[in-house]
Design an enzyme around this catalytic site. Structure first.
Site, short mmCIF file in Angstrom:
data_model
loop_
_atom_site.label_atom_id
_atom_site.label_comp_id
_atom_site.label_asym_id
_atom_site.label_seq_id
_atom_site.Cartn_x
_atom_site.Cartn_y
_atom_site.Cartn_z
N CYS A 381 23.44 76.89 32.20
CA CYS A 381 23.30 76.99 30.75
C CYS A 381 23.47 78.43 30.30
O CYS A 381 24.59 78.93 30.24
CB CYS A 381 21.96 76.38 30.32
SG CYS A 381 22.00 75.78 28.63
N HIS A 515 22.00 71.13 32.45
CA HIS A 515 20.89 71.42 33.38
C HIS A 515 20.88 70.39 34.52
O HIS A 515 20.15 69.41 34.47
CB HIS A 515 19.55 71.37 32.63
CG HIS A 515 19.35 72.54 31.73
ND1 HIS A 515 18.84 73.74 32.17
CD2 HIS A 515 19.61 72.70 30.42
CE1 HIS A 515 18.80 74.60 31.17
NE2 HIS A 515 19.26 73.99 30.09
N GLU A 517 19.54 70.55 37.31
CA GLU A 517 18.26 70.50 38.03
C GLU A 517 17.38 69.34 37.56
O GLU A 517 16.52 68.87 38.30
CB GLU A 517 17.51 71.84 37.90
CG GLU A 517 16.93 72.18 36.53
CD GLU A 517 17.92 72.88 35.59
OE1 GLU A 517 19.13 72.71 35.77
OE2 GLU A 517 17.45 73.58 34.67
N1 GLN Z 1 20.00 80.12 24.65
C1 GLN Z 1 21.16 79.40 25.01
C2 GLN Z 1 21.50 78.35 23.97
O1 GLN Z 1 20.66 77.94 23.21
C3 GLN Z 1 21.00 78.74 26.37
C4 GLN Z 1 19.93 77.71 26.42
C5 GLN Z 1 19.55 77.33 27.82
O2 GLN Z 1 19.82 78.06 28.76
N2 GLN Z 1 18.88 76.21 27.98
O3 GLN Z 1 22.60 77.92 23.90
#
Ligand code: GLN
Length: 543
Positions: A381, A515, A517
């Site tokens: 992410c 994600h 995970e």
């Molecule tokens: N802050 C980034 C976004 O909102 C990444 C978010 C995250 O890593 N879950 O896009």
């Protein structure tokens, strides 16, 4: 017929109610029963999505896009059953539903009260969307006696009364502390906690007693006598070597037997072989690797719960122990900062999800180190977004490339999306809208490019993974970034949202916008984590 098991906690918090619930789920499942696991949190936030990781730990995201308590992660990891929105209920949600009904006039002029209106709403939530589950396990957050938890405790008492005890069971988790100066285990806190429950009309059926050592028979007898239950229902819950040993320990102490006996359901022997093999692999690894996690909340490991577990699963798949080296990215920032001494012992580097500008520059430095030194890199992410910014700045000739998350910038290679598609639906958000529940949340499909590393890893042209982010890699920069050699190997089915980037010239460099995970299980390690740890093992052989 659906049966309900209510799990409450007493004495102190953090005793591991979530794990206890997850482990019981796994044990019932190992006997062939269908389970659903759900969490009831007495706080007033609608969900934990807006809470700081320092307050709440990880926000676990479900396929259907709910932002939930991290205990749901344990539930999924132990049972493999995908949670749904209906499995995570807070007092905030309950009250908002009650207040919406009140505004619609649905209470027909009644005075709206905690009892019965709030408790009715809780009871409805407990029994909603249970499908064909044989058992619904409901964990009540907090400890008995908390003021905000009272409506929940009252609601589960009423359900027991209404459905009858042959369809409801109360499990209470308590602490049996060892007092060093007296050289004794103390049962009094458990007695008090049970008294608290009895005071609100709930006789626990089973006590799970957390203790750092064996609980001798006389102490168990005493607890049984004073808490009004059979000695066989006082189950010691001792510290385990790994969380995946908890189901085995509970079974040894007769927990699931007692649950089945209470309900009078057939006493099939559970098949626990998969748990035995997981524990064996964790306890007897054949080698180890060091993974550096470069992030912001590095002292708060609860913020990265699923990530840590997924890495452990990757280790299980490769039969190695995965040592995690947590590094605060801010130490890579500033004039004299040098990443080398911190990262050179690592066999692989991972930049996890994150929010906000603090520490971002340090993460970009870590990406550069991994790319240039050809160390396996996994960007999740925020970690993918940083990888794209690094390439833009250092290779594509865009020195001012950045994410608009940190403010307006000349080259927004990562930017805010206000409209995107999910299947056939268009989802929208306003730039100045609410913060809660407005990210790109939950499961989305992603198409994988032929010939890419990820296509090989997943062994499938289309995958589905869970998201939780507000910003996206800006498709307008795809061409210029691809000229540097970076490949956009995962795209949303409409081709507009970059989901995965790779460096084909690097041994293992993958950035993913989702994600992974969240979907890793000990008995089904996520392929990306399996492959990442395998790459770390290869790297460790080179040095
Ligand atoms: N802050 C980034 C976004 O909102 C990444 C978010 C995250 O890593 N879950 O896009």
């Amino acid at each position: 017929m659906t049966r309900f098991v209510f799990i409450t906690g007493g004495v102190v918090s953090s005793l591991g109610k979530g794990l206890a619930t997850a482990a019981l789920g796994a044990l019932l499942q190992a006997r062939g029963f269908k389970v659903r696991l759900r969490k009831f949190d007495p706080y007033l936030n609608i969900d934990p999505g807006t809470m700081s990781p320092t307050q709440h730990g990880e926000v676990y995201v479900t396929d259907d896009g709910a932002e939930t308590d991290l205990d749901l992660g344990h539930y999924e990891r132990f049972t493999g059953v995908s949670s749904r929105k209906t499995d995570s209920v807070t007092a905030g949600k309950i009250y908002s539903w009650v207040l919406q009904k009140e505004r619609r006039g649905e209470y027909l002029g009644a005075t709206v009260q905690v009892i019965p209106h709030v408790t009715d709403e809780i009871k409805a939530a407990i029994q909603r969307d249970v499908g064909d589950a044989d058992f619904v396990l409901c964990e009540i957050g907090g400890t008995v006696g908390d003021i905000e938890g009272q409506p929940f405790i009252e609601a589960i008492r009423q359900i027991g009364y209404e459905l009858g005890r042959d369809r409801c069971l109360y499990v209470h988790l308590t602490l049996v502390p060892h007092i060093a100066s007296a050289g004794e285990l103390k049962t009094k806190p458990t007695q008090h906690s049970v008294k608290e429950l009895l005071g609100v009309g709930i006789q626990p059926d089973i006590l799970l007693c957390r203790c750092d050592r064996d609980i001798p028979a006389n102490a168990r007898r005493k607890i049984a006598l004073f808490c009004n239950l059979r000695e066989s229902r006082v189950i010691p819950a001792l510290d385990a070597r790994t969380i995946y040993e908890v189901p085995l320990q509970y079974h040894k102490e007769g927990f699931d037997d007692q649950v089945c006996r209470h309900f009078g359901v057939d006493d099939r022997r559970p098949d626990l072989s998969r748990w035995e093999s997981i524990v064996r692999r964790i306890m007897q690894p054949d080698g180890e690797v060091n993974v550096a996690i470069v992030g912001k909340y590095t002292t708060l490991h609860d913020s990265y719960k699923s990530l840590m577990e997924a890495l452990t699963h990757g280790g299980i798949a490769n039969n190695v122990r995965v040592n995690l080296n947590w590094i605060d990215s801010e130490i890579f920032e500033g004039e004299a900062a040098d990443v080398v001494p911190h990262l050179q012992g690592a066999n692989a580097i991972l930049v996890p999800g994150g929010f906000g500008e603090r520490g971002a520059e340090g993460k970009i430095e870590a990406v550069r180190f991994a790319r240039e030194r050809k160390l396996p890199y996994f960007g999740i992410c925020f970690g993918m977004q940083m990888a794209v910014i690094e390439a833009a700045r250092n290779l594509a000739g865009l020195p001012s490339a950045n994410s608009t998350e940190f403010g307006p910038c000349q080259d927004p290679v990562v930017g805010l999306m206000t409209e995107w598609t999910r299947g056939n639906e268009v989802e929208r958000r306003a730039t100045n809208g609410d913060l809660g529940g407005t990210m790109r949340l939950g499961a989305y499909d992603c198409d994988l490019a032929a010939g890419s590393l990820v296509r090989k890893i997943y062994d499938s042209p289309r995958i589905s993974e869970r998201h939780r982010h507000r910003y996206e890699v800006n498709i307008n920069y795809k061409a210029i970034l691809e000229k540097t050699g970076m490949r956009f190997v995962g795209m949303s089915p409409d081709g507009l949202l970059p989901e995965i980037v790779e460096w084909p010239t690097h041994p293992w460099f993958v950035g993913v916008q989702f994600h992974p995970e969240l979907k890793s299980r000990p008995f089904e390690p996520h392929p990306l984590f399996t492959s990442f740890i395998e790459a770390a093992v290869e790297q460790s052989r080179l040095v």
